[in-house]
Design a protein around this motif. Structure first.
Motif, PDB file in Angstrom:
ATOM      1  N   ASN A  56     -63.530 -13.525 -95.735  1.00  0.00           N
ATOM      2  CA  ASN A  56     -62.804 -14.783 -95.675  1.00  0.00           C
ATOM      3  C   ASN A  56     -62.882 -15.258 -94.230  1.00  0.00           C
ATOM      4  OD1 ASN A  56     -61.044 -16.910 -95.569  1.00  0.00           O
ATOM      5  ND2 ASN A  56     -59.274 -15.806 -96.385  1.00  0.00           N
ATOM      6  N   ALA A  57     -63.693 -16.274 -93.971  1.00  0.00           N
ATOM      7  CA  ALA A  57     -63.945 -16.709 -92.596  1.00  0.00           C
ATOM      8  C   ALA A  57     -62.714 -17.291 -91.916  1.00  0.00           C
ATOM      9  CB  ALA A  57     -65.079 -17.728 -92.572  1.00  0.00           C
ATOM     10  N   THR A  58     -61.678 -17.637 -92.682  1.00  0.00           N
ATOM     11  CA  THR A  58     -60.459 -18.176 -92.077  1.00  0.00           C
ATOM     12  C   THR A  58     -59.432 -17.079 -91.801  1.00  0.00           C
ATOM     13  OG1 THR A  58     -59.436 -18.667 -94.231  1.00  0.00           O
ATOM     14  CG2 THR A  58     -60.793 -20.383 -93.231  1.00  0.00           C
ATOM     15  N   ASP A  59     -59.809 -15.831 -92.008  1.00  0.00           N
ATOM     16  CA  ASP A  59     -58.937 -14.689 -91.736  1.00  0.00           C
ATOM     17  C   ASP A  59     -59.560 -13.864 -90.606  1.00  0.00           C
ATOM     18  OD1 ASP A  59     -57.485 -12.345 -91.640  1.00  0.00           O
ATOM     19  OD2 ASP A  59     -57.475 -12.014 -93.804  1.00  0.00           O
ATOM     20  N   ASP A  75     -71.777 -17.442 -86.290  1.00  0.00           N
ATOM     21  CA  ASP A  75     -70.877 -18.271 -87.092  1.00  0.00           C
ATOM     22  C   ASP A  75     -71.659 -19.390 -87.755  1.00  0.00           C
ATOM     23  OD1 ASP A  75     -68.974 -19.983 -88.105  1.00  0.00           O
ATOM     24  OD2 ASP A  75     -67.815 -20.161 -86.247  1.00  0.00           O
ATOM     25  N   VAL A  77     -70.435 -20.973 -90.748  1.00  0.00           N
ATOM     26  CA  VAL A  77     -69.571 -21.625 -91.728  1.00  0.00           C
ATOM     27  C   VAL A  77     -69.187 -23.004 -91.187  1.00  0.00           C
ATOM     28  CG1 VAL A  77     -68.787 -19.538 -92.869  1.00  0.00           C
ATOM     29  CG2 VAL A  77     -67.599 -20.304 -90.810  1.00  0.00           C
ATOM     30  N   TRP A  80     -64.932 -26.543 -88.606  1.00  0.00           N
ATOM     31  CA  TRP A  80     -63.483 -26.450 -88.414  1.00  0.00           C
ATOM     32  C   TRP A  80     -62.985 -25.007 -88.468  1.00  0.00           C
ATOM     33  CZ3 TRP A  80     -60.563 -24.266 -92.279  1.00  0.00           C
ATOM     34  CH2 TRP A  80     -61.097 -24.262 -93.577  1.00  0.00           C
ATOM     35  N   MET A  81     -63.835 -24.075 -88.880  1.00  0.00           N
ATOM     36  CA  MET A  81     -63.459 -22.664 -88.936  1.00  0.00           C
ATOM     37  C   MET A  81     -63.768 -21.909 -87.647  1.00  0.00           C
ATOM     38  SD  MET A  81     -64.816 -21.618 -92.761  1.00  0.00           S
ATOM     39  CE  MET A  81     -64.390 -22.561 -94.219  1.00  0.00           C
ATOM     40  N   TYR A  84     -61.200 -19.459 -86.037  1.00  0.00           N
ATOM     41  CA  TYR A  84     -60.898 -18.282 -86.867  1.00  0.00           C
ATOM     42  C   TYR A  84     -61.969 -17.202 -86.670  1.00  0.00           C
ATOM     43  CZ  TYR A  84     -57.746 -21.490 -89.365  1.00  0.00           C
ATOM     44  OH  TYR A  84     -56.766 -22.393 -89.685  1.00  0.00           O
TER      45      TYR A  84
END
Length: 409
Positions: A56-59, A75, A77, A80-81, A84
């Protein structure tokens, strides 16, 4: 060198394919929200170096777990991520690289913050780590070429970047392009967001805001792209370059007018505000993006015959123009860069994919992070040694040529 690639889509998968062929890379962990996405790409690459997983790229904790023991986190993704994934790399003690970025960095540059004041720069610097921003095609090649030219000048006054594209279809009439399917080659939603966003240009040392598709002008690209309308376009270089090219007064980035997105924007179909259709609420931009083929479909699928045909039909041109003074005289350096994804069949044999225009500069930046003692904190691709970067890229066997010219006065 061990690498984690977060995001197995179009460019992430292509980068994995390129890195798998580099001797310095011993392990590639290719992860996505769903492992089956990464596994499908890994199966196509066919290298024992590539391992797959889910993340989960936002974790940040999940990213850090996947990145344990790697040298570089790549990175790939959504922009905006970025923070994270950066936090995950930081927790894992790994360097970090991306090809795109936006919030909070664009706003921080507009507020006048220096690179050292950017979010997470201090943390990376204190950890003895480097976060390399914007190392793809644009940003990336744009920055590297601009730095190459800037190094030849005593002062830099102006940097202009232009991108044009043409598709030649045998037997097509003058207006048949209206019915062509649209596919930007990267995230369709992000492309629509970019097109529908207000943007800026640096004029006389100050940021000037423009509406979507503002500042239209005609630009002469080499044939067969030819003369096209270009407009200001929301892009990373506009925000970062004034901080890394000291003294630059005028800087802008203009993209050829993509007619379909322009019509989508004019019709309200780029809106991210949900509307009610019957009993369902949906954002118009999500409907449009859902109808466009996902970018990962283009990594390995094309045959050599299809790639050869694409070489005859699809063309793109990048112009990077840097003006300033040398020994008291006005000098302009200009690069005309044709399509980086050609010749397709040869690229596929060389890298396993012809989709290299973002992935190859990204792979070069990744290897530089792995074997070079770069400045700690956040750095941008125009802060790399441009000659070393371009040499490494060409030393992979890349059969690419661009034209450079000098205009005095």
């Amino acid at each position: 060198m061990k690498v984690l690639i977060v995001g197995a889509g179009g460019q992430g998968g292509a980068c994995a394919s390129i890195l798998a062929r580099q001797e310095a890379v011993e392990e590639i962990r290719l992860v996505d929200l769903k492992e089956e996405t990464a596994k499908a790409v890994a199966d196509k690459i066919g290298s024992s170096k590539v391992k797959t997983g889910s993340v989960n790229a936002t974790d940040p904790d999940d990213v850090a777990k996947a990145a344990e023991g790697v040298d570089v986190v790549v990175d790939m993704v959504m922009p905006w991520m970025v923070t994270y994934v950066m936090k995950g790399a930081l927790k894992a003690g790994a360097n970090y690289i991306n090809t795109a970025f936006d919030a909070p960095y664009w706003d921080e540059f507009l507020e006048g913050k220096s690179v050292d004041e950017l979010t997470l720069c201090k943390e990376f610097k204190e950890a003895g780590l480097t976060a390399l921003f914007g190392c793809g095609f644009a940003p990336g090649m744009t920055n590297v070429l601009a730095r190459k030219f800037a190094n030849k000048l005593d002062t830099v006054d102006s940097i202009k970047m232009r991108i044009g594209k043409a598709n030649l279809v045998p037997g097509e009439g003058p207006y048949d392009w209206v019915l062509r399917p649209w596919n930007p080659g990267w995230s369709p939603k992000q492309a629509l967001v970019d097109c529908a966003s207000s943007t800026y240009a640096l004029e006389d040392g100050k940021y000037v805001k423009y509406p979507p598709f503002g500042g239209i002008e005609m630009c002469d690209f080499p044939e067969p792209v030819g003369t096209l309308p270009v407009t200001h376009h929301s892009h990373e270089e506009i925000y970062s370059m004034p901080a890394t090219f000291k003294g630059v007064k005028d800087l802008d980035f203009k993209y050829y007018m993509m007619y379909q997105p322009a019509m989508f924007y004019a019709s309200g179909l780029c809106s991210q505000e949900k509307v009610k259709v019957g009993d369902v609420e949906v954002a118009p931009i999500d409907v449009v993006a859902a109808m466009v083929p996902p970018p990962q479909n283009n990594i390995f699928g094309a045959t050599e015959e299809e790639l050869a045909e694409a070489d005859k039909r699809a063309f793109i041109e990048l112009i990077v123009e840097v003006s300033g003074e040398k020994d008291g005289k006005k000098v302009t350096y200009k690069a005309n860069c044709p399509k980086m994804n050609a010749p397709g069949p040869e690229l596929k044999r060389l890298y396993g994919t012809a989709l290299v225009y973002v992935a190859l500069p990204l792979a070069i930046g990744t290897t530089i992070l792995g074997d070079t003692d770069l400045k700690k904190g956040i750095v941008f691709s125009d802060e790399l040694d441009p000659d070393d970067f371009l040499k490494r890229m060409m030393d992979t066997g890349y059969p690419y040529k661009w034209k450079e010219s000098v205009i005095e006065g």
